[in-house]
Design an enzyme around this catalytic site. Sequence first.
Site, short mmCIF file in Angstrom:
data_model
loop_
_atom_site.label_atom_id
_atom_site.label_comp_id
_atom_site.label_asym_id
_atom_site.label_seq_id
_atom_site.Cartn_x
_atom_site.Cartn_y
_atom_site.Cartn_z
N GLU A 29 34.43 46.13 40.61
CA GLU A 29 35.03 47.29 39.94
C GLU A 29 36.38 47.66 40.53
O GLU A 29 36.56 47.64 41.75
CB GLU A 29 34.09 48.49 40.08
CG GLU A 29 34.05 49.36 38.86
CD GLU A 29 33.44 48.63 37.67
OE1 GLU A 29 34.21 48.27 36.76
OE2 GLU A 29 32.22 48.43 37.65
N HIS A 30 37.31 48.01 39.66
CA HIS A 30 38.67 48.41 40.04
C HIS A 30 39.41 47.30 40.79
O HIS A 30 40.23 47.56 41.66
CB HIS A 30 38.65 49.70 40.88
CG HIS A 30 38.47 50.93 40.05
ND1 HIS A 30 39.47 51.47 39.29
CD2 HIS A 30 37.37 51.71 39.84
CE1 HIS A 30 39.00 52.56 38.66
NE2 HIS A 30 37.74 52.69 38.97
N SER A 123 33.76 51.30 24.77
CA SER A 123 33.83 51.55 23.33
C SER A 123 35.24 51.34 22.82
O SER A 123 35.45 50.85 21.71
CB SER A 123 33.36 52.97 23.02
OG SER A 123 34.07 53.93 23.76
N GLU A 156 46.20 48.86 24.49
CA GLU A 156 45.75 49.96 25.35
C GLU A 156 46.86 50.39 26.30
O GLU A 156 47.09 51.58 26.53
CB GLU A 156 44.51 49.54 26.13
CG GLU A 156 43.89 50.65 26.93
CD GLU A 156 42.51 51.06 26.46
OE1 GLU A 156 42.05 52.11 26.91
OE2 GLU A 156 41.89 50.35 25.66
N ASP A 168 37.84 44.46 30.31
CA ASP A 168 37.02 45.02 29.24
C ASP A 168 37.19 44.23 27.95
O ASP A 168 36.22 43.84 27.30
CB ASP A 168 37.38 46.49 29.00
CG ASP A 168 37.02 47.38 30.17
OD1 ASP A 168 36.39 46.88 31.13
OD2 ASP A 168 37.37 48.57 30.14
#
Length: 385
Positions: A29-30, A123, A156, A168
Amino acid sequence: MLKKFVEVFGEEKNKEYFFTPGRVNLIGEHIDYNGGFVFPCALDFGTYTICSRREDNTFRMYSMNFEKDGVVEFTTDSLIKTDVWADYCKGIVDVLIKKGYKVSTGADIVLFGNIPNGAGLSSSASLEVLMGTIVNEINSLNIDMVEIVKVGQMAENQFIGVSCGIMDQFAVGMGKKDNAILLDCNTLKYEYVPFKLEGISIVIMNTNKRRGLADSKYNERRASCEGALKDLQENGIKINALCDMTLEKFEEVKHFIKSEEASVRVRHAVSENQRVLESVKSLQENDIEKFGKLMNASHVSLRDDYEVTGKELDSIVNAAWEAPGTVGARMTGAGFGGCAVALVKNESINDFIKFVQEKYIKETGLVPAFYVANVGDGSKKLGDI
């Protein structure tokens, strides 16, 4: 969904059916924007759409999740950000046109997603890659999925204004049933790793603490890491990304990082990258217990070094660690609310959920939601209707 399409747009011919999943990051993560390895998988739920091609360049979009917004209409000539869900779709069209693709065919589109909005299961990436898949198909652009993934990230970054990494979009675009993806975010080299768990399931725990990614501290963390990389490079450390370093190398050179806060953030990135590689090895050696311990260690690092968890995520993960049947648990996604992920023995799932729910409600006053998930396929056209 078909009934809703007819209700909103009338009985049009040549309807097509598309699906793009959500994703969960199992560990890593990150670090996607720090050139590290991540280990996500696509889920077997996500965003579904029925669309019908138009004769002009107009898109009319209706979301069953945001019915109060009604039909959102735009053309390829008027791609203006309006701060509604359809901006993610406009961003895709905007990037494709700027990259020189001819987007001349629009569509009437009805969408339904069963990814909890704002929960950290992607999402927004699901919507972006779904739109890329649709526009690619109806305009015969012949773009491969990796390019659609890149377009999703650019939309994004540039249109929405969130400095997300590539993970993602990659996970929802390139997912493969019963496999997780070991992805090198530096090079986009990837490897499918079998993730068929015997007697164990993925349980996603939604804290129901909403987090707005754009206004969270995500961009601050990213800026800290970029500053630290610059400090190191200016002092002759030959790396292109923070995750090019081992933990040993980081300890040798950390004194060059001007900010103590940034140094701690880098320690998370470098150690998390190492945990990802160890976790893949543990799966290949069929050592799921070790995989679970690495998940736990990941959460501790995200809590203490990267400071992106918060009361709700810590409460739900602490409860999961104490619950029956838990192999491992950690926050997943950007943090500051959203979801955590646990691996839980199948015979204990009901007891696990009951225990975590009771403890979490007592500590936070919020009612969590739980999803027992399977690993699914990436974005695709499902067929014609």
